[in-house]
Design a protein around this motif. Sequence first.
Motif, PDB file in Angstrom:
ATOM      1  N   GLY A 134     -25.623   8.072 -10.173  1.00 23.61           N
ATOM      2  CA  GLY A 134     -27.003   7.708 -10.527  1.00 23.61           C
ATOM      3  C   GLY A 134     -27.923   8.917 -10.522  1.00 23.61           C
ATOM      4  O   GLY A 134     -28.783   9.073 -11.406  1.00 23.61           O
ATOM      5  N   ALA A 135     -27.744   9.788  -9.528  1.00 20.45           N
ATOM      6  CA  ALA A 135     -28.583  10.988  -9.416  1.00 20.45           C
ATOM      7  C   ALA A 135     -28.243  11.985 -10.522  1.00 20.45           C
ATOM      8  O   ALA A 135     -29.128  12.588 -11.136  1.00 20.45           O
ATOM      9  CB  ALA A 135     -28.403  11.632  -8.046  1.00 20.45           C
ATOM     10  N   ALA A 136     -26.946  12.169 -10.797  1.00 21.43           N
ATOM     11  CA  ALA A 136     -26.522  13.109 -11.843  1.00 21.43           C
ATOM     12  C   ALA A 136     -27.046  12.675 -13.212  1.00 21.43           C
ATOM     13  O   ALA A 136     -27.480  13.506 -14.018  1.00 21.43           O
ATOM     14  CB  ALA A 136     -24.993  13.205 -11.868  1.00 21.43           C
ATOM     15  N   ASN A 137     -27.015  11.365 -13.460  1.00 16.09           N
ATOM     16  CA  ASN A 137     -27.461  10.836 -14.750  1.00 16.09           C
ATOM     17  C   ASN A 137     -28.971  10.941 -14.952  1.00 16.09           C
ATOM     18  O   ASN A 137     -29.463  10.676 -16.044  1.00 16.09           O
ATOM     19  CB  ASN A 137     -27.053   9.356 -14.888  1.00 16.09           C
ATOM     20  CG  ASN A 137     -25.617   9.200 -15.348  1.00 16.09           C
ATOM     21  OD1 ASN A 137     -24.932  10.183 -15.611  1.00 16.09           O
ATOM     22  ND2 ASN A 137     -25.159   7.970 -15.424  1.00 16.09           N
ATOM     23  N   PRO A 182     -35.734  12.181 -17.761  1.00 16.57           N
ATOM     24  CA  PRO A 182     -34.580  11.371 -17.347  1.00 16.57           C
ATOM     25  C   PRO A 182     -34.936  10.013 -16.759  1.00 16.57           C
ATOM     26  O   PRO A 182     -34.117   9.096 -16.792  1.00 16.57           O
ATOM     27  CB  PRO A 182     -33.890  12.242 -16.285  1.00 16.57           C
ATOM     28  CG  PRO A 182     -34.953  13.157 -15.789  1.00 16.57           C
ATOM     29  CD  PRO A 182     -35.850  13.420 -16.955  1.00 16.57           C
ATOM     30  N   ASP A 183     -36.168   9.858 -16.229  1.00 16.35           N
ATOM     31  CA  ASP A 183     -36.515   8.584 -15.594  1.00 16.35           C
ATOM     32  C   ASP A 183     -37.074   7.561 -16.579  1.00 16.35           C
ATOM     33  O   ASP A 183     -37.540   6.499 -16.168  1.00 16.35           O
ATOM     34  CB  ASP A 183     -37.498   8.815 -14.434  1.00 16.35           C
ATOM     35  CG  ASP A 183     -36.821   9.580 -13.295  1.00 16.35           C
ATOM     36  OD1 ASP A 183     -35.648   9.261 -12.993  1.00 16.35           O
ATOM     37  OD2 ASP A 183     -37.439  10.511 -12.738  1.00 16.35           O
ATOM     38  N   ALA A 184     -37.024   7.892 -17.881  1.00 17.45           N
ATOM     39  CA  ALA A 184     -37.464   6.933 -18.897  1.00 17.45           C
ATOM     40  C   ALA A 184     -36.240   6.257 -19.520  1.00 17.45           C
ATOM     41  O   ALA A 184     -35.246   6.926 -19.824  1.00 17.45           O
ATOM     42  CB  ALA A 184     -38.272   7.643 -19.979  1.00 17.45           C
ATOM     43  N   PHE A 185     -36.336   4.934 -19.701  1.00 19.71           N
ATOM     44  CA  PHE A 185     -35.288   4.188 -20.406  1.00 19.71           C
ATOM     45  C   PHE A 185     -35.609   4.250 -21.893  1.00 19.71           C
ATOM     46  O   PHE A 185     -36.633   3.731 -22.334  1.00 19.71           O
ATOM     47  CB  PHE A 185     -35.255   2.726 -19.932  1.00 19.71           C
ATOM     48  CG  PHE A 185     -34.249   1.870 -20.659  1.00 19.71           C
ATOM     49  CD1 PHE A 185     -32.911   1.877 -20.278  1.00 19.71           C
ATOM     50  CD2 PHE A 185     -34.625   1.057 -21.720  1.00 19.71           C
ATOM     51  CE1 PHE A 185     -31.966   1.095 -20.936  1.00 19.71           C
ATOM     52  CE2 PHE A 185     -33.686   0.272 -22.399  1.00 19.71           C
ATOM     53  CZ  PHE A 185     -32.362   0.294 -22.000  1.00 19.71           C
ATOM     54  N   ASP A 186     -34.757   4.913 -22.650  1.00 21.59           N
ATOM     55  CA  ASP A 186     -35.043   5.098 -24.077  1.00 21.59           C
ATOM     56  C   ASP A 186     -33.735   5.081 -24.871  1.00 21.59           C
ATOM     57  O   ASP A 186     -32.970   6.048 -24.842  1.00 21.59           O
ATOM     58  CB  ASP A 186     -35.779   6.441 -24.266  1.00 21.59           C
ATOM     59  CG  ASP A 186     -36.056   6.724 -25.733  1.00 21.59           C
ATOM     60  OD1 ASP A 186     -35.806   5.842 -26.589  1.00 21.59           O
ATOM     61  OD2 ASP A 186     -36.508   7.848 -26.036  1.00 21.59           O
ATOM     62  N   ILE A 187     -33.528   3.975 -25.578  1.00 16.92           N
ATOM     63  CA  ILE A 187     -32.262   3.832 -26.325  1.00 16.92           C
ATOM     64  C   ILE A 187     -32.192   4.806 -27.496  1.00 16.92           C
ATOM     65  O   ILE A 187     -31.138   4.996 -28.080  1.00 16.92           O
ATOM     66  CB  ILE A 187     -32.048   2.376 -26.817  1.00 16.92           C
ATOM     67  CG1 ILE A 187     -33.103   1.978 -27.852  1.00 16.92           C
ATOM     68  CG2 ILE A 187     -32.059   1.405 -25.643  1.00 16.92           C
ATOM     69  CD1 ILE A 187     -32.817   0.623 -28.493  1.00 16.92           C
TER      70      ILE A 187
END
Length: 408
Positions: free
Chosen positions: A307-310, A319-324
């Motif tokens: 989870g941290a690496a991703n 990285p903390d945005a959900f963006d398809i």
Amino acid sequence: MAQPQFSVLSEEFAADPYRHFARLRERTPVHHEPAIDSYFLSRHRDVRRVLTDHEAFSTETLQARAEPVMRGPVLAQMTGAEHTAKRKIVIRAFTGQALADQIRAVHANAAELMAPFLPRGRMDLVNDLGKPLAVRVTLDVLGLERAHWRQVALWHAGVAEFITALTLTPERRRHCLDCAERLEAHLLPVIRHRRGHPGDDLISRLCTAEFDGVAMSDRDVTALIINVLAAATEPADKTLALLFKHLIDHPEQLAQVRRDPGLLPAAIAETLRFTPPVQLVPRRAERAAVFAGTTVPAGATVFCMIGAANRDPEAFTDPDAFDIHRPDLGTARSFSAAAEHLAFGAGLHQCVGAAFARAEMETVAALLLPLLDGVRHAPGSRYRESGLYTRGPVSLPLLFTPVPQPTP
Ligand code: 2IO
């Protein structure tokens, strides 16, 4: 006053690990946890290095973590020619015609489980659909009786608790081993029968496959069955629920996926990057290794924090945005060895079920989206996730426009 020592075993971390990842990556990319004498790595670069340097970091950790409940060695523990041969047998059971048949069964299972909830306009995506679906689909793949799914789900829960526990009381340990022994006793007569009467299910393939001219023993077959049972079941309900949660929380992206279901693979890949259902992957350092100036001693247990690496800004922008639509996701590569996210691991032991997982999630989501018109969170429910090793929503109560019962 001295700063209380941060711990990944704390309630605070369990409540929301994502809040702590940036601090870990920046300040303690090699976090030692004294209570379990293990090292937690949080940077993308370090995690990828551990997963791909098979000489320096072995899967020996699974001997204690998996073998007791798998009743034998799992695929990830194997090396060399044995690993290559057995991995091929399992991969073949998840490709081509076999995969096409499995996906038809996924669709049928999901449609059947959904049916009673459609006229109600209300369902819990985890407990009403995801969990029963995950077990039933796995039973179909293995060629086991779907009717036994409730019993198998209970045994699976014990097995999964054992492999994913960071600490286990002697009582829980006993319970988990008991589940595994009962599961093994359930499987043995099936294995013996399939040897004489093989079909085209995975158990039959394992029973009839030869490795160096020698067939697999009952113990080998049992372990691979329980391996597939856990690996296909445990992350499935979590990924499905997380996919829907993220889409509901990002209505413009939900609308886009509804308009163009071709975006589903991207939505699934981004869900796996943003909130990987498998958060930890253990390895043993075979020799001392240095990460960001800190030495991990030879023999140490190292946990890769997926989870941290991703969410490492060195690997993903914002990285903390959900963006398809994120350009650095590489959707086409996301279910292959070239994936940038690490939800399926990396290297020789990368998930054998990645293509199956994608097809399973895509099938269920494509079935659900048109049925769940106006889907939203049910009011009054507090969103909660659980698990440090595998992690997902405890429940996901949803409301949607009721679908009238079809006239018989
Ligand atoms: C089953 C954590 C469910 C695997 C494991 C002991 C070995 C291996 C994984 C995944 C998911 C499980 N490890 N699958 O992380 O086969």
